[in-house]
Every structure is written in C-alpha cells, then in structure tokens.
Design an enzyme around this catalytic site. Structure first.
Site, PDB file in Angstrom:
ATOM      1  N   GLU A  30      -6.419   0.063  -7.512  1.00 52.39           N
ATOM      2  CA  GLU A  30      -5.774   1.365  -7.384  1.00 52.39           C
ATOM      3  C   GLU A  30      -5.994   2.211  -8.630  1.00 52.39           C
ATOM      4  O   GLU A  30      -5.877   1.721  -9.744  1.00 52.39           O
ATOM      5  CB  GLU A  30      -4.271   1.188  -7.140  1.00 52.39           C
ATOM      6  CG  GLU A  30      -3.941   0.430  -5.868  1.00 52.39           C
ATOM      7  CD  GLU A  30      -4.410   1.132  -4.603  1.00 52.39           C
ATOM      8  OE1 GLU A  30      -4.706   2.345  -4.648  1.00 52.39           O
ATOM      9  OE2 GLU A  30      -4.476   0.470  -3.551  1.00 52.39           O
ATOM     10  N   CYS A  92       4.237  -1.552  -3.827  1.00 51.41           N
ATOM     11  CA  CYS A  92       3.091  -1.763  -4.721  1.00 51.41           C
ATOM     12  C   CYS A  92       2.987  -0.630  -5.734  1.00 51.41           C
ATOM     13  O   CYS A  92       2.748  -0.852  -6.919  1.00 51.41           O
ATOM     14  CB  CYS A  92       1.803  -1.903  -3.917  1.00 51.41           C
ATOM     15  SG  CYS A  92       1.832  -3.329  -2.795  1.00 51.41           S
ATOM     16  N   HIS A 116      -4.989  -4.057  -4.563  1.00 54.71           N
ATOM     17  CA  HIS A 116      -4.609  -4.472  -3.219  1.00 54.71           C
ATOM     18  C   HIS A 116      -5.654  -5.436  -2.670  1.00 54.71           C
ATOM     19  O   HIS A 116      -6.857  -5.210  -2.828  1.00 54.71           O
ATOM     20  CB  HIS A 116      -4.512  -3.254  -2.289  1.00 54.71           C
ATOM     21  CG  HIS A 116      -3.174  -2.624  -2.290  1.00 54.71           C
ATOM     22  ND1 HIS A 116      -2.936  -1.364  -2.797  1.00 54.71           N
ATOM     23  CD2 HIS A 116      -1.981  -3.083  -1.837  1.00 54.71           C
ATOM     24  CE1 HIS A 116      -1.651  -1.085  -2.647  1.00 54.71           C
ATOM     25  NE2 HIS A 116      -1.055  -2.106  -2.065  1.00 54.71           N
TER      26      HIS A 116
END
Length: 150
Positions: A30, A92, A116
């Site tokens: 991310e 998350c 992820h």
C-alpha cells in the site's frame, strides 16, 4: 493498539504490517494510509463511520517501505504483485496509519507500511469463489520483501 506497543518494545528497523485482501490475485503493498475510519463492524461488532484515526493528525501518510522494490523483486521471482494506492478506510488502513503516525510523531527511524496479501487456499476452501495462493507462496513472498530491506 498492540502493534504500537510492539514498536515501542522491540524498536525494529522496519514494520511490515500484513493483512488479507480477499478477492485480490496479487500481493499489493500500500502506498497511502488516510486519517479516516469507515467500514463494516469489526470482529467485536464495533462499527465506525467517517471518524479520524488520530484527531488533528495529518490527512495521510505515505509508506516508508521500498514498495516499488518489493513489487519488482516479487515479480522477478514469479510472485504477482502491484502497488495499491490506498489502504482503504477499514482496519488495515487504521493499522498502517497508526504505525506511520507513531513513527512520524516520535521521529523514529523505522521504515513502515502495509502489504495486502491474497487469500490462502485454506480460506478459499471455505469461500470457494476467492482467488487464492498457497501458504508456502505467501510465506516465501513475505520473505522476499523482508530481504529487500537488507
């Protein structure tokens, strides 16, 4: 949040937080975490909507992990990966933002971010429509990312 206590206790050089992205076919480091919580109820049934993670905190933090290196190394070793530009607004994102806020506000020299992972085959057995990876491939891909930090 337990992960913040671990950062204080262990004093790591890097924090790679991991989470499930059910339905994704690739590993996705991310790029950005935003100061917003939203989404369905968590495991305790708590539902948060449109709330700040840190009141008065910056709008967003960028990962300080070498996410492009992660993606390149993973792809070179046969593990499909691509950068994701948002960790969403659910748990998350909360973890990523909280760790990056701690690192920034305490001026810690710690690389931090979130990755992820696709579902495991074991999870896909319970939810047959999920794309999945073997446990061994998931583990080995995480090792590839760790090795990129050295």
């Amino acid at each position: 949040m337990r992960c913040l206590a671990y950062v204080a206790e262990i004093e790591p050089d890097a924090v790679i937080s991991l989470g499930l992205a059910a339905g994704r076919t690739k590993i996705t480091p991310e790029r950005v975490a935003i100061n917003c919580q939203d989404g369905g109820p968590d495991n305790r049934g708590i539902k948060v909507q449109d709330e700040s993670i840190v009141e008065g905190g910056p709008a967003a933090y960028f990962s300080t992990l070498p996410i492009r290196q992660f993606v390149n190394a993973l792809n070179e070793q046969g593990y499909p990966a691509q950068i994701s530009n948002t960790a969403g607004t659910y748990l998350c994102n909360h973890v990523m933002y909280s760790v990056l806020h701690k690192v920034s506000s305490e001026s810690l020299s710690v690389q931090a971010g979130f990755v992820h992972l696709p579902a495991s085959h074991e999870l896909a057995i319970q939810r047959p429509t999920l794309p999945s990876w073997s446990y061994n491939d998931l583990r080995d891909a995480v090792v590839v990312m760790i090795e990129e930090l050295t």
